[in-house]
Design an enzyme around this catalytic site. Structure first.
Site, PDB file in Angstrom:
ATOM      1  N   LYS A  52      23.727   0.470  33.480  1.00 41.60           N
ATOM      2  CA  LYS A  52      24.752  -0.717  33.504  1.00 41.60           C
ATOM      3  C   LYS A  52      24.971  -0.955  34.920  1.00 41.60           C
ATOM      4  CE  LYS A  52      26.215   0.350  28.889  1.00 41.60           C
ATOM      5  NZ  LYS A  52      27.249   0.992  28.085  1.00 41.60           N
ATOM      6  N   GLN A  96      32.672   4.519  28.559  1.00 39.99           N
ATOM      7  CA  GLN A  96      31.465   4.770  27.654  1.00 39.99           C
ATOM      8  C   GLN A  96      31.812   5.796  26.568  1.00 39.99           C
ATOM      9  OE1 GLN A  96      28.435   3.573  28.055  1.00 39.99           O
ATOM     10  NE2 GLN A  96      27.618   4.490  26.529  1.00 39.99           N
ATOM     11  N   ASP A 119      33.534  -4.560  26.344  1.00 33.46           N
ATOM     12  CA  ASP A 119      32.784  -4.080  25.070  1.00 33.46           C
ATOM     13  C   ASP A 119      33.247  -4.783  23.925  1.00 33.46           C
ATOM     14  OD1 ASP A 119      31.034  -2.114  25.270  1.00 33.46           O
ATOM     15  OD2 ASP A 119      32.424  -0.439  25.738  1.00 33.46           O
TER      16      ASP A 119
HETATM   17  N1  GUN Z   1      28.020   3.971  23.451  1.00 28.05           N
HETATM   18  C1  GUN Z   1      26.989   3.364  22.665  1.00 28.05           C
HETATM   19  N2  GUN Z   1      27.001   2.126  22.730  1.00 28.05           N
HETATM   20  C2  GUN Z   1      27.845   1.733  23.443  1.00 28.05           C
HETATM   21  C3  GUN Z   1      28.711   0.560  23.915  1.00 28.05           C
HETATM   22  O1  GUN Z   1      27.999  -0.689  23.679  1.00 28.05           O
HETATM   23  N3  GUN Z   1      29.831   0.701  24.780  1.00 28.05           N
HETATM   24  C4  GUN Z   1      30.297   1.728  24.746  1.00 28.05           C
HETATM   25  N4  GUN Z   1      31.260   1.660  25.675  1.00 28.05           N
HETATM   26  N5  GUN Z   1      29.831   2.883  24.681  1.00 28.05           N
HETATM   27  C5  GUN Z   1      28.886   2.907  23.882  1.00 28.05           C
END
Ligand code: GUN
Length: 298
Positions: A52, A96, A119
């Site tokens: 990311k 995350q 998100d």
């Molecule tokens: N863990 C797995 N997928 C995601 C996501 O799309 N966003 C976040 N913040 N954590 C995750």
């Protein structure tokens, strides 16, 4: 033979569009700012977060990872989030998941400023996605993985052609299954959400013209669960053991069995995964623009 839906190429095109938008924002002020909060060293999470950050920087976004120890408490993580909420140069905040055991994930998600919630997990954004009908509000922050799935379906079938189709989403998570069902409803699909308690899951799947698997169970969806001509989207990313000890990524769909029956299918890797990251960058631009517009109005 099925059309293999090339998520890698679609994501590269989306990132290129986003990079143009980032450049415009940078030329008229500053580039969008993104902060990714990572608590602990969950190996898959650490890898996702690196991707990311790298992709965001390549698009010109001012991106950084805020690292916290695995022992970080709810209060400590809340303090970090509140600091990012107050920072005018931060447009997007992503915490995350999963957070370390014992941390109150709900409290953390609730603390994120909804305008910076790239998100789309804050109840304000979740509620806006589910409320009312009609087109998606253009300023809405939608969870990245389901948004990526929708874009791939629109690219494969054509946006208008989604209307009236029977879509079955296997998996009811707050991150993928539920928001994707809402998105498909907005495109006028007839939506079923199936899950681990669904009776005769195979039969439900066989009814699908659009079948999405988002459960995290390698190879769950078998060949005879899929109708001839269905469009299959595989959200699963499962690492399975191999003899050489390196492991291999597979989806929730038994690809070799399903591919000959499907009209189109997303591969793993190279399907939904790259779209998730590209949609995060798109959300960061959306948040930056909306915050800039709101600041002008004040
Ligand atoms: N863990 C797995 N997928 C995601 C996501 O799309 N966003 C976040 N913040 N954590 C995750």
């Amino acid at each position: 033979m099925a059309t293999i839906i090339d998520g890698k190429a679609a994501a590269a095109r989306l990132r290129e569009r986003v990079a143009g938008e980032v450049a415009e924002l940078a030329a008229t002020g500053r580039p969008p700012g993104l902060r990714v909060v990572l608590a602990g060293e969950h190996p898959a999470s650490a890898a996702y977060v690196r991707t990311k950050e790298k992709m965001a920087r390549e698009a010109g976004i001012d991106a950084a990872v805020v690292r916290l120890p695995a022992e970080a408490s709810t209060a400590e993580i809340l303090e970090v989030v509140q600091g990012l909420n107050r920072d005018p140069e931060v447009d997007g905040i992503l915490v995350q998941l999963p957070l370390p055991a014992g941390v109150d994930e709900q409290a953390i998600v609730l603390a994120i400023d909804p305008a910076k919630d790239v998100d789309g997990f804050h109840p304000w954004n979740v509620g806006r996605l589910g409320s009312l009908t009609g087109d998606l509000p253009p300023d809405l922050l939608v969870p990245c993985t389901p948004m990526g799935c929708l874009l791939l379906l629109e690219q494969t079938l054509g946006r208008e052609a989604l209307a009236g189709r029977r879509a079955v989403v296997v998996g009811r998570s707050a991150i993928v299954g539920k928001p994707l069902a809402q998105l498909l409803l907005r495109r006028h699909c007839t939506v079923t959400i199936a899950h681990s308690r669904t009776r005769d899951l195979a039969e439900e799947c066989r009814r699908a013209e659009i079948l999405v698997a988002a459960v995290g169970r390698p190879g769950l969806i078998r060949g005879d669960w899929v109708a001839e001509g269905a469009v299959v989207v595989d959200v699963g990313i499962n690492r399975i053991a191999t003899e050489d000890g390196r492991g291999r990524l597979v989806g929730d769909v038994a690809y070799a069995e399903v591919e000959p029956r499907a009209a189109a299918i997303t591969p793993v890797p190279g399907g939904v995964g790259p779209m998730t990251v590209a949609c995060l960058l798109a959300n960061t631009v959306l948040a930056a623009r909306a915050r800039r517009a709101a600041a002008r109005e004040r």
